[in-house]
Design a protein around this motif. Sequence first.
Motif, short mmCIF file in Angstrom:
data_model
loop_
_atom_site.label_atom_id
_atom_site.label_comp_id
_atom_site.label_asym_id
_atom_site.label_seq_id
_atom_site.Cartn_x
_atom_site.Cartn_y
_atom_site.Cartn_z
N ASP A 195 0.07 -24.00 8.38
CA ASP A 195 -0.72 -24.69 9.37
C ASP A 195 -2.20 -24.59 8.97
N ALA A 196 -2.83 -25.74 8.87
CA ALA A 196 -4.19 -25.77 8.33
C ALA A 196 -5.19 -25.05 9.24
N ASP A 197 -4.99 -25.08 10.54
CA ASP A 197 -5.98 -24.48 11.46
C ASP A 197 -5.93 -22.96 11.46
N THR A 198 -4.70 -22.41 11.41
CA THR A 198 -4.57 -20.96 11.59
C THR A 198 -4.24 -20.22 10.31
N GLY A 199 -3.76 -20.95 9.30
CA GLY A 199 -3.33 -20.30 8.07
C GLY A 199 -1.97 -19.63 8.23
N LEU A 200 -1.35 -19.80 9.41
CA LEU A 200 -0.01 -19.24 9.62
C LEU A 200 1.02 -20.27 9.14
N TYR A 201 2.28 -19.84 9.06
CA TYR A 201 3.34 -20.80 8.75
C TYR A 201 3.41 -21.89 9.81
#
Length: 556
Positions: free
Chosen positions: A136-142
């Motif tokens: 996920d571009a906003d959070t850097g999470l999967y």
Amino acid sequence: MRKRTILVVEDNPLNRSMLREVLEEDYTIIEAADGLEGLELLEQHYTDIALILLDIYMPRCDGFEFLRQKAKESKYDTVPVVVATAGGSKVELTCLELGANDFVLKPYDFDIIVNRVNNLIRLRESAMIVNRLTWDADTGLYNKEFFYRAMEDKLLMSAENDYDVVIAEVDNYASLLDRHGEELWKAFIKSFTVQVNGLIPDCIAGGRINSHVLGFLVPSTGRDWEKALALDKEALTLSNANVVFGVVERVDHDMAPRKSCSLAMSAASTIKDRYGVHVALFDDELHKQQMLEQIIRESMETALGELQFSVFYQPKHNVHTGHIGGAEALVRWFHPTVGFISPGLFIPIFERSGFITKLDLYVWEEACREVTRCKELGLPCVPISVNASRLDFDLPDLPTRLAELADKYGVDHSHLHVELTETAYSDNPQKVIDTLGELKALGFNTELDDFGSGYSSLVSLNTLPLDVMKLDMSMVRKATELNDFRIVESTINLAQVLDLETVVEGVETAEEAKRVTEIGCDFIQGYYYSRPLKRDEFEEYLRNDHMSASKGEDKA
Ligand code: C2E
Ligand code: CA
Ligand code: CA
């Protein structure tokens, strides 16, 4: 299609023009005569550049230095570099260490160059697509699906270890987005993720489950989650964000990750309206409640067909006569396997599913039958109040339905009262006003239920066509607790000014009955006089009351 751009950094003009010649058909070429110029062009065009062809030995700034400078800026990471060298493993090793992606030999073999360049660009682009799908571009999470996959892998591979699932949810997301806009929201969710990550440094995988919900898989250590998830609200970039956490401890390794996350979310949802509580564990109690809710949803239709619902009647004491002055019809559910289920539990579920309108119709019909039975038994007829849910008021024909029912059983309309809770009013005021008006025109009495329960708006009082105001039992509870009945008193005064009769609900003691009688209420409904009664018991109550009335006893 727009051509991709290649940056050629090479001091030899002849080499540059030959490279341009072989690549120009498929690519836009920009040229730099040394590393410095190359860095300038990179800064100007990095979002467009698909690849850099880099010479090593150049004046002013050589290829090594170019690579060093490029590595300093993470925004250039996605641009691959092909280095042209005269060979030699030492040079190649240094270039690799500095971040080069591939090599071509000097003197140039143009066929090889074209192929290398094409391959590398294609590879890079597919990697970027996979990347975008995974993270996920906003959070850097999967992203959600990859998070579930990562959870599944972990749970499968380490069956001997226990893991907890944590959900972090921004409850008032819609209003935050509305108020602060997309940009600030994105910045918020980014910093929020960093903060939550800081609270669970041992987290194994994290994912964005949807726009305002993050999920994490964490090793079970038996930690105190209330303490561990003590978020510093002051440090949030949107300080009015409402954050709740839900936790499932020691998740079942066989449970689908989607399911365990949804359990954690359902735990979180139980505390959304609770001030000061920010962490909820999915425990046995909640599990039982969910099972019961599921049973309720699955069995409600059958229950109605199999007559599992029965109607109880709670007498209303008339303060002026000292005798019964009416009764409220209250539904009861005796489930064949679960046993008694409280209306406080199933009514909200029926309201959510819309089933309440069917049940209410059934209760109204039962109430009509009861009025007729009392008449047949020679008992005094008292008006029966029936509850009408918010959804009943959305029906196009509530008044005519009720009239048809009453007429079918020969019940005088004045013997049916309709109770409406204040929450119903706030949904669609005009519809409610119109419907109450029609009910009154047909001869039914209208009662405003639960007045003072928290939703009361004084505006509703003089706009609604009402006959009776029922004071919510919380008012009596509070008054007793504080030994101060002034609010009850002024509410009754207010009703009197508006020409409304008053019923005080939830009177449980002689003292409470005495106080509200002195204040001037018209009717009292509560355990002090009677609990809700089965049909037979209610008829017995009517009989006894009638006998004491004919003996001239006044119980007031
Ligand atoms: P409500 O309409 O405010 O009904 C009064 C509730 O207070 C009833 O709970 C009654 O048993 C309880 N109660 C009466 N006197 C006392 C007292 O002195 N002390 C205490 N602590 N409680 C007292 P019940 O029967 O559990 O019903 C709960 C709610 O469920 C009702 O609140 C009503 O909103 C809803 N409900 C019950 N039957 C029906 C129905 O047939 N249709 C609809 N739509 N709602 C219903
Ligand atoms: Ca009621
Ligand atoms: Ca009530």
